[in-house]
Design an enzyme around this catalytic site. Structure first.
Site, PDB file in Angstrom:
ATOM      1  N   GLU A  69       0.822  -1.220   0.000  1.00 49.03           N
ATOM      2  CA  GLU A  69       0.000   0.000   0.000  1.00 49.03           C
ATOM      3  C   GLU A  69       0.853   1.267   0.000  1.00 49.03           C
ATOM      4  OE1 GLU A  69      -1.158   1.080   4.526  1.00 49.03           O
ATOM      5  OE2 GLU A  69      -2.127  -0.727   3.754  1.00 49.03           O
ATOM      6  N   ARG A  72       3.714   0.010  -3.901  1.00 52.47           N
ATOM      7  CA  ARG A  72       3.486  -0.919  -5.004  1.00 52.47           C
ATOM      8  C   ARG A  72       3.343  -0.218  -6.346  1.00 52.47           C
ATOM      9  NH1 ARG A  72       1.765  -5.982  -5.348  1.00 52.47           N
ATOM     10  NH2 ARG A  72       1.161  -6.071  -3.174  1.00 52.47           N
ATOM     11  N   GLU A 133       8.547 -11.893   6.289  1.00 52.60           N
ATOM     12  CA  GLU A 133       9.476 -11.923   5.153  1.00 52.60           C
ATOM     13  C   GLU A 133      10.864 -11.481   5.580  1.00 52.60           C
ATOM     14  OE1 GLU A 133       6.735 -10.986   1.173  1.00 52.60           O
ATOM     15  OE2 GLU A 133       8.166  -9.508   1.938  1.00 52.60           O
TER      16      GLU A 133
END
Length: 415
Positions: A69, A72, A133
């Site tokens: 958000e 991107r 991640e």
């Protein structure tokens, strides 16, 4: 275009003068600098020089971690496009909706990537997915020396490091329901923030992206780091001293030497310096074990002893090889010994070589002494006078002064 050459010498430990570089290079690094990076906040992306990263079956060159958000449709999208255009295979997760837990295919993609780019943005820590991640990326960094390139996009790196600002606000909500992962996430953020990276805050984003992708392409596509042991004590201090001599901002040819006896770490320092700066360059080369190439030393020796590039056809090949072997291919030794043996008989060659080989541990140190010992008393006196008083002076002027001092200036001052 700037060219930088580093030479690393194996000569006497007392040698401190590196100006003329008459001695040999065991190792030579030659760099061709085509691009100067200005206004770059990058010291060096985390490089894992202690392991080679030639392709070990990786699927991707880069894994791109980012908060959708935030970036991107702007920065990350443009960054991804530039990476792909440069031939860098990049994994980007394009799913707009994410599940509660990170998916196995993403973990697999991280494992199959040779390096990762992490784009830290304002709301990065709001995503548990992003934090998972990052934790996985830092695990791979520790386990397999995966390279990590952090980009701090309109965030202060200290906020990432200390989990303050928007990163601190995000962690407040994790205190109750994510305690089991909290420390792992914080540790990953702190470790990632400690890696030198890009701070994209001011200026044109297109310029930042061009600089970032150029450097990453140089690292990924144009070279690989050399093997250097991990966590070398004191290596950074050596690099800091050498970096002052490299003058990377200059367009001139640069030559830097490291003196020392064998096995004290000249190769290690050379490799570390190479790894620190090769990524900045369009082309780079590390030439190791130059002394093992016998053709070049033989040609150099022949120029001094035979006044030609190749030995005489009827000359004793074994004797020539013995000279080159005794000199270890070192140019200074070859030059001096070649000049000393010029016009000498075979028996004189044998005698001088015997003297040269008698003390192998100090043979390089003694090579100049051999030359000096070959002078007669008058020549020695002239030599010392020139070394002390007349270096760089006109030959005719020096000869006249020496003649007035009852020395044989015209005869002893040659070449």
């Amino acid at each position: 275009m700037s060219v930088c050459i580093l030479r690393f010498f194996s000569i006497i430990p007392s040698c401190k003068f590196l100006g003329s570089f008459l001695s040999t290079s065991n190792f030579t690094i030659c760099f061709s600098l085509a691009i100067k990076y200005q206004n770059l906040h990058l010291l060096m992306p985390e490089m894992y020089y202690d392991s080679f990263y030639s392709n070990y079956g990786w699927t991707y060159d880069e894994f791109l971690s980012f908060r959708g958000e935030d970036t991107r449709h702007n920065f990350t999208n443009h960054l991804y496009t530039h990476l792909v255009q440069r031939g860098i295979t990049t994994f980007r997760d394009d799913r707009l909706r994410r599940e509660e837990e990170i998916q196995p295919e993403l973990l697999k993609a991280i494992e199959e990537s040779r390096s990762s780019i992490v784009v830290f943005s304002k709301n990065y820590a709001d995503s548990r997915w992003c934090l998972d991640e990052l934790a996985k990326i830092m695990d791979r960094r520790r386990q397999s020396r995966q390279m990590v390139f952090p980009i701090f996009y309109h965030v202060d790196p200290s906020d990432v490091h200390k989990q303050t600002g928007s990163f601190g606000e995000a962690f407040i909500k994790y205190e109750e329901n994510r305690k089991n992962k909290l420390q792992r996430w914080k540790k990953a953020l702190t470790q990632a923030a400690n890696i030198s990276g890009w701070h994209v805050n001011k200026g044109y984003e297109s310029k930042h992206i061009e600089e970032i992708t150029t450097i990453i392409a140089n690292i990924i596509l144009n070279g690989k780091p050399l093997f250097v042991e991990y966590n070398l004590v004191g290596i950074d201090l050596h690099f800091e001293k050498l970096s002052l001599e490299l003058r990377m901002e200059s367009n001139d040819v640069c030559l830097v030497g490291i003196c020392g006896m064998g096995r004290i770490g000249k190769t290690t320092i050379a490799s570390y310096v190479y790894n620190q700066i090769y990524w900045k360059l369009e082309c780079s080369s590390f030439l190791e074990k130059v002394t093992e190439n016998s053709n070049e030393p033989l040609e150099l020796f022949s120029q001094y002893v035979f006044q030609r590039n190749l030995p005489k056809k009827d000359f004793d090949e074994d004797l020539l090889n013995r000279v080159v072997y005794s000199c270890q291919g070192l140019p200074l030794a070859l030059k001096v010994l070649g000049s000393l043996l010029c016009d000498k008989t075979r028996r004189e060659w044998e005698s001088e070589l015997h003297k040269f080989e008698k003390e192998p541990e100090v043979k390089i140190r003694n090579v100049l002494k051999i030359s000096f010992d070959g002078l007669d008393a008058s020549q020695k006196e002239v030599f010392l006078d020139i070394a002390c008083f007349f270096e760089g002076q006109d030959r005719d002027f020096v000869s006249k002064v020496l003649n007035d001092c009852n020395l044989y200036g015209e005869i002893d001052v040659r070449g």
